[in-house]
Design a protein around this motif. Sequence first.
Motif, mmCIF file in Angstrom:
data_model
loop_
_atom_site.group_PDB
_atom_site.id
_atom_site.type_symbol
_atom_site.label_atom_id
_atom_site.label_comp_id
_atom_site.label_asym_id
_atom_site.label_seq_id
_atom_site.Cartn_x
_atom_site.Cartn_y
_atom_site.Cartn_z
ATOM 1 N N VAL A 181 0.846 -1.198 0.000
ATOM 2 C CA VAL A 181 0.000 0.000 0.000
ATOM 3 C C VAL A 181 0.880 1.246 0.000
ATOM 4 O O VAL A 181 0.651 2.189 -0.762
ATOM 5 N N ILE A 182 1.901 1.245 0.838
ATOM 6 C CA ILE A 182 2.806 2.395 0.918
ATOM 7 C C ILE A 182 3.506 2.620 -0.423
ATOM 8 O O ILE A 182 3.597 3.757 -0.914
ATOM 9 N N LEU A 183 4.001 1.561 -1.039
ATOM 10 C CA LEU A 183 4.677 1.692 -2.331
ATOM 11 C C LEU A 183 3.726 2.209 -3.404
ATOM 12 O O LEU A 183 4.108 3.048 -4.228
ATOM 13 N N GLN A 184 2.477 1.739 -3.402
ATOM 14 C CA GLN A 184 1.499 2.214 -4.387
ATOM 15 C C GLN A 184 1.177 3.685 -4.155
ATOM 16 O O GLN A 184 1.067 4.460 -5.102
ATOM 17 N N GLU A 185 1.031 4.081 -2.904
ATOM 18 C CA GLU A 185 0.753 5.487 -2.605
ATOM 19 C C GLU A 185 1.936 6.375 -2.981
ATOM 20 O O GLU A 185 1.745 7.486 -3.475
ATOM 21 N N ALA A 186 3.157 5.892 -2.776
ATOM 22 C CA ALA A 186 4.338 6.660 -3.176
ATOM 23 C C ALA A 186 4.365 6.823 -4.693
ATOM 24 O O ALA A 186 4.687 7.904 -5.208
ATOM 25 N N LYS A 187 4.013 5.774 -5.423
ATOM 26 C CA LYS A 187 3.949 5.855 -6.878
ATOM 27 C C LYS A 187 2.874 6.852 -7.309
ATOM 28 O O LYS A 187 3.089 7.652 -8.223
ATOM 29 N N THR A 188 1.735 6.812 -6.643
ATOM 30 C CA THR A 188 0.655 7.750 -6.957
ATOM 31 C C THR A 188 1.099 9.188 -6.711
ATOM 32 O O THR A 188 0.792 10.082 -7.494
ATOM 33 N N LEU A 189 1.844 9.418 -5.633
ATOM 34 C CA LEU A 189 2.365 10.758 -5.373
ATOM 35 C C LEU A 189 3.275 11.201 -6.510
ATOM 36 O O LEU A 189 3.214 12.349 -6.947
ATOM 37 N N GLY A 190 4.099 10.300 -7.004
ATOM 38 C CA GLY A 190 4.959 10.626 -8.147
ATOM 39 C C GLY A 190 4.143 10.990 -9.376
ATOM 40 O O GLY A 190 4.474 11.938 -10.101
ATOM 41 N N GLU A 191 3.068 10.261 -9.633
ATOM 42 C CA GLU A 191 2.194 10.569 -10.765
ATOM 43 C C GLU A 191 1.515 11.919 -10.576
ATOM 44 O O GLU A 191 1.386 12.703 -11.525
ATOM 45 N N LEU A 192 1.114 12.220 -9.346
ATOM 46 C CA LEU A 192 0.515 13.524 -9.051
ATOM 47 C C LEU A 192 1.538 14.632 -9.297
ATOM 48 O O LEU A 192 1.231 15.664 -9.889
ATOM 49 N N GLY A 193 2.780 14.397 -8.867
ATOM 50 C CA GLY A 193 3.841 15.373 -9.106
ATOM 51 C C GLY A 193 4.071 15.619 -10.584
ATOM 52 O O GLY A 193 4.265 16.761 -11.013
ATOM 53 N N ALA A 194 4.035 14.560 -11.387
ATOM 54 C CA ALA A 194 4.207 14.708 -12.832
ATOM 55 C C ALA A 194 3.078 15.549 -13.420
ATOM 56 O O ALA A 194 3.315 16.402 -14.288
ATOM 57 N N ALA A 195 1.851 15.336 -12.938
ATOM 58 C CA ALA A 195 0.716 16.130 -13.422
ATOM 59 C C ALA A 195 0.869 17.592 -13.018
ATOM 60 O O ALA A 195 0.564 18.502 -13.794
ATOM 61 N N LEU A 196 1.369 17.841 -11.809
ATOM 62 C CA LEU A 196 1.553 19.223 -11.345
ATOM 63 C C LEU A 196 2.634 19.935 -12.150
ATOM 64 O O LEU A 196 2.536 21.136 -12.408
ATOM 65 N N ARG A 197 3.688 19.201 -12.539
ATOM 66 C CA ARG A 197 4.764 19.802 -13.323
ATOM 67 C C ARG A 197 4.268 20.341 -14.652
ATOM 68 O O ARG A 197 4.860 21.245 -15.219
ATOM 69 N N GLU A 198 3.204 19.778 -15.178
ATOM 70 C CA GLU A 198 2.653 20.212 -16.461
ATOM 71 C C GLU A 198 1.883 21.525 -16.342
ATOM 72 O O GLU A 198 1.590 22.161 -17.341
ATOM 73 N N GLN A 199 1.569 21.935 -15.138
ATOM 74 C CA GLN A 199 0.798 23.158 -14.923
ATOM 75 C C GLN A 199 1.731 24.364 -14.797
ATOM 76 O O GLN A 199 2.890 24.238 -14.432
ATOM 77 N N GLN A 200 1.185 25.504 -15.098
ATOM 78 C CA GLN A 200 1.925 26.757 -14.908
ATOM 79 C C GLN A 200 1.687 27.226 -13.472
ATOM 80 O O GLN A 200 0.702 27.890 -13.179
ATOM 81 N N ILE A 201 2.581 26.867 -12.587
ATOM 82 C CA ILE A 201 2.451 27.228 -11.179
ATOM 83 C C ILE A 201 3.263 28.500 -10.948
ATOM 84 O O ILE A 201 4.436 28.568 -11.327
ATOM 85 N N PRO A 202 2.651 29.514 -10.348
ATOM 86 C CA PRO A 202 3.392 30.767 -10.146
ATOM 87 C C PRO A 202 4.528 30.606 -9.135
ATOM 88 O O PRO A 202 4.483 29.765 -8.247
ATOM 89 N N ARG A 203 5.532 31.424 -9.311
ATOM 90 C CA ARG A 203 6.654 31.445 -8.376
ATOM 91 C C ARG A 203 6.206 32.105 -7.068
ATOM 92 O O ARG A 203 5.271 32.896 -7.053
ATOM 93 N N ILE A 204 6.922 31.779 -6.015
ATOM 94 C CA ILE A 204 6.592 32.270 -4.683
ATOM 95 C C ILE A 204 7.768 33.094 -4.162
ATOM 96 O O ILE A 204 8.908 32.625 -4.181
ATOM 97 N N PRO A 205 7.503 34.326 -3.688
ATOM 98 C CA PRO A 205 8.607 35.103 -3.117
ATOM 99 C C PRO A 205 9.039 34.520 -1.768
ATOM 100 O O PRO A 205 8.202 34.216 -0.926
ATOM 101 N N VAL A 206 10.347 34.335 -1.613
ATOM 102 C CA VAL A 206 10.893 33.817 -0.359
ATOM 103 C C VAL A 206 12.054 34.699 0.086
ATOM 104 O O VAL A 206 12.664 35.396 -0.712
ATOM 105 N N ARG A 207 12.344 34.639 1.375
ATOM 106 C CA ARG A 207 13.478 35.353 1.956
ATOM 107 C C ARG A 207 14.528 34.313 2.341
ATOM 108 O O ARG A 207 14.246 33.424 3.127
ATOM 109 N N ILE A 208 15.699 34.448 1.758
ATOM 110 C CA ILE A 208 16.794 33.520 2.013
ATOM 111 C C ILE A 208 17.895 34.275 2.749
ATOM 112 O O ILE A 208 18.288 35.366 2.313
ATOM 113 N N PRO A 209 18.397 33.720 3.862
ATOM 114 C CA PRO A 209 19.535 34.378 4.522
ATOM 115 C C PRO A 209 20.658 34.602 3.501
ATOM 116 O O PRO A 209 20.942 33.748 2.661
ATOM 117 N N ARG A 210 21.268 35.780 3.574
ATOM 118 C CA ARG A 210 22.248 36.190 2.569
ATOM 119 C C ARG A 210 23.381 35.184 2.404
ATOM 120 O O ARG A 210 23.795 34.887 1.285
#
Length: 114
Positions: free
Chosen positions: A11-40
Amino acid sequence: MGSDNTRAQNVILQEAKTLGELGAALREQQIPRIPVRIPRTLAETAVAAWQRDAGEGGTLDEETFEERIARQRAGTLALIGIAVEERGQRDSDCVVVDLHPEQIGVAMDAADEL
């Protein structure tokens, strides 16, 4: 008892695979960038990683899973470095830069292993 463990692992392995498939679908979308503050100091290290990476090429020998993850994380640091170099704005002891959510996620995953 062993059968229950095997079933749970499947079950865990199948869910991990599903998460990977979800990630692949998200990569196809135009997701806006997020402003972040990084220590210099961390931003400067990311830029140095980009500058080091930009001059290197070639292929690596076979690598282990752990080595591949480390290489991918180093590559993400370099991509953050180019973003800092090109779009970063100093703000006191930080640099403000817009990053893709995937880069933020990779950095946060790496933090889990510190």
